[in-house]
Motif scaffolding. Structure first.
Motif, mmCIF file in Angstrom:
data_model
loop_
_atom_site.group_PDB
_atom_site.id
_atom_site.type_symbol
_atom_site.label_atom_id
_atom_site.label_comp_id
_atom_site.label_asym_id
_atom_site.label_seq_id
_atom_site.Cartn_x
_atom_site.Cartn_y
_atom_site.Cartn_z
ATOM 1 N N ASN A 295 115.045 50.050 -4.270
ATOM 2 C CA ASN A 295 115.625 49.149 -3.277
ATOM 3 C C ASN A 295 115.025 49.274 -1.883
ATOM 4 N N HIS B 281 111.935 47.123 -1.156
ATOM 5 C CA HIS B 281 111.944 45.676 -1.355
ATOM 6 C C HIS B 281 111.514 44.900 -0.113
ATOM 7 N N LYS C 106 117.315 42.276 -6.599
ATOM 8 C CA LYS C 106 118.409 42.584 -5.675
ATOM 9 C C LYS C 106 118.653 44.098 -5.685
ATOM 10 N N PRO C 107 119.177 44.644 -4.593
ATOM 11 C CA PRO C 107 119.431 43.952 -3.334
ATOM 12 C C PRO C 107 118.124 43.589 -2.642
ATOM 13 N N THR D 232 118.108 46.785 2.041
ATOM 14 C CA THR D 232 119.194 47.761 2.102
ATOM 15 C C THR D 232 120.113 47.538 3.300
ATOM 16 N N ARG E 278 118.903 55.742 -7.683
ATOM 17 C CA ARG E 278 119.858 54.958 -6.893
ATOM 18 C C ARG E 278 120.893 55.833 -6.184
ATOM 19 N N GLY F 162 117.846 54.158 -2.661
ATOM 20 C CA GLY F 162 118.723 53.097 -3.129
ATOM 21 C C GLY F 162 119.440 52.332 -2.051
ATOM 22 N N ASP G 236 124.209 47.124 -6.438
ATOM 23 C CA ASP G 236 123.552 46.973 -7.734
ATOM 24 C C ASP G 236 124.194 45.878 -8.569
ATOM 25 N N CYS H 274 123.719 40.646 0.511
ATOM 26 C CA CYS H 274 123.603 41.826 1.378
ATOM 27 C C CYS H 274 124.645 41.791 2.486
#
Length: 368
Positions: A83, A86, A104-105, A108, A175, A181, A189, A348
């Motif tokens: 995550n 991303h 997804k997400p 963060t 995670r 995560g 999640d 988010c």
């Protein structure tokens, strides 16, 4: 570099060159959907040389020495990394002129996700998030039921997403660590899927919520746990309807129990992801089960019903349909219901609101 820009025609499907960033289960799932959509999966880059070799072998494609090297050869890229990576990787792809599918997400934090959504809106690239449960035909049927006024005025909502893969103290993965995560685990999640599906079917937003969270095990292995295993929410919708949502990854025996129920003043409906071929419809004088048969479905549900009734469709079919719609958008088509970076940013925003409410005990306004 094979890029899409305002001066270039979108490539034909068999000419679309696609890369995957990341490895593991989601990379394999994306790879399957890419191939089912008819695009060329040209390579993968995971988080390090060894994991890239493993991903390369698993996917049957070349491993690239860096994310930048992979991006230089693609028209589109799928981001399936941890995550915390991303936002940076999706932004790099957009900056390179590529279309992006980002797990997804989306980021963060709501701030980072909002910045990505803005960046995507200012480009001609397609930027989508795999809220793939939208792509079950019976979810589209539920949405049509609402849109056609058959539900009536929304009164209450109920939802849950229950899993057990983090049930014991020995269960752990990346995670659990906020540095990888993010500050939310269970809600970011799977809760993100739940709220996206609720707003998608209902056609209206959650405008405020009150939440509490819990941690089942304060330590998993040698890692101190700061992220939630479960979250319980009270929500109010834009219409004034109220409801409850439950998210947990520590419910023994529950594997992927995603359920949505909407109740209106004319009827109610319930969709269970573990029984994706059915939609329960309730009325005061009679309840019934609508099974997936194309002749009985709305046009959008029938579009996604790609095999005859009696031939079960499921998660991988929904994922493939999402990827196919993303690539249709790259071809300048306009498929209905494609979840974009704006939808990822919305999830988010709700995740941040859950954490804020759990910390303060206050109701949090969530209507952007």
């Amino acid at each position: 570099m094979s890029q899409l820009n305002s001066q270039q025609a979108a490539p034909a499907m068999q000419e679309l060159k696609v890369g995957v960033i990341g490895g593991g289960f989601m990379a394999r799932t994306h790879a399957d959907a890419i191939r089912r959509a008819g695009a060329q999966l040209i390579g993968v880059r995971s988080n390090g040389e060894q994991s890239t070799r493993q991903a390369s072998a698993a996917l049957g494609v070349p491993g690239f020495g860096s994310v930048e090297a992979l991006l230089a050869q693609c028209d589109a890229v799928h981001v399936t990394s941890p995550n915390a990576l991303h936002a940076e990787q999706a932004a790099s792809a957009l900056a390179a002129g590529l279309s992006v599918v980002c797990e997804k997400p989306l980021a963060t934090s709501a701030r980072e996700a909002g910045e990505l959504a803005l960046l995507a809106s200012r480009s001609r690239a397609v930027a989508s998030v795999p809220f793939v449960y939208r792509y079950h035909p019976m979810v589209r049927q539920a949405r049509a039921h609402v849109q056609e006024g058959k539900l009536g005025r929304l009164l209450t909502v109920r939802g849950q997403y229950l899993q057990d893969w983090m049930h014991t103290v020995s269960d752990s993965n990346w995670r659990v660590e906020p540095a990888k995560g993010g500050p939310s685990r269970a809600f970011a999640d799977i809760g993100s899927h739940l709220v996206d599906l609720l707003e998608f079917i209902a056609g209206e937003r959650i405008v405020r919520l009150n939440a509490t969270t819990s941690i089942a095990h304060k330590q998993r292995g040698a890692v101190d746990v700061d992220t939630e295993d479960a979250a319980a929410l009270i929500v109010q919708m834009a219409s004034g309807a109220i409801g409850t949502l439950m998210v947990s990854q520590v419910n023994a025996g529950r594997k992927n129990a995603l359920t949505i129920e909407l109740s209106g003043d004319r009827s109610a409906l319930e969709f269970k992801q573990e029984k994706p071929e059915e939609l329960w419809i309730g009325k005061p004088d009679m309840s019934s089960i609508l099974s997936r048969q194309a002749a009985d479905l709305s046009p959008d549900a029938a579009r996604l019903s790609v095999v005859p009734a009696g031939h079960p469709m499921g998660y991988l079919d929904a994922f493939a349909a999402f990827v196919a719609d993303t690539y249709a958008a790259i071809r300048r088509e306009a498929p209905d219901g494609l979840p974009t970076f704006a939808d990822g940013a919305r999830a988010c925003r709700l995740t941040d609101a859950v954490l804020e409410s759990a910390d303060s005990g206050d109701w949090i306004d969530t209507d952007d």
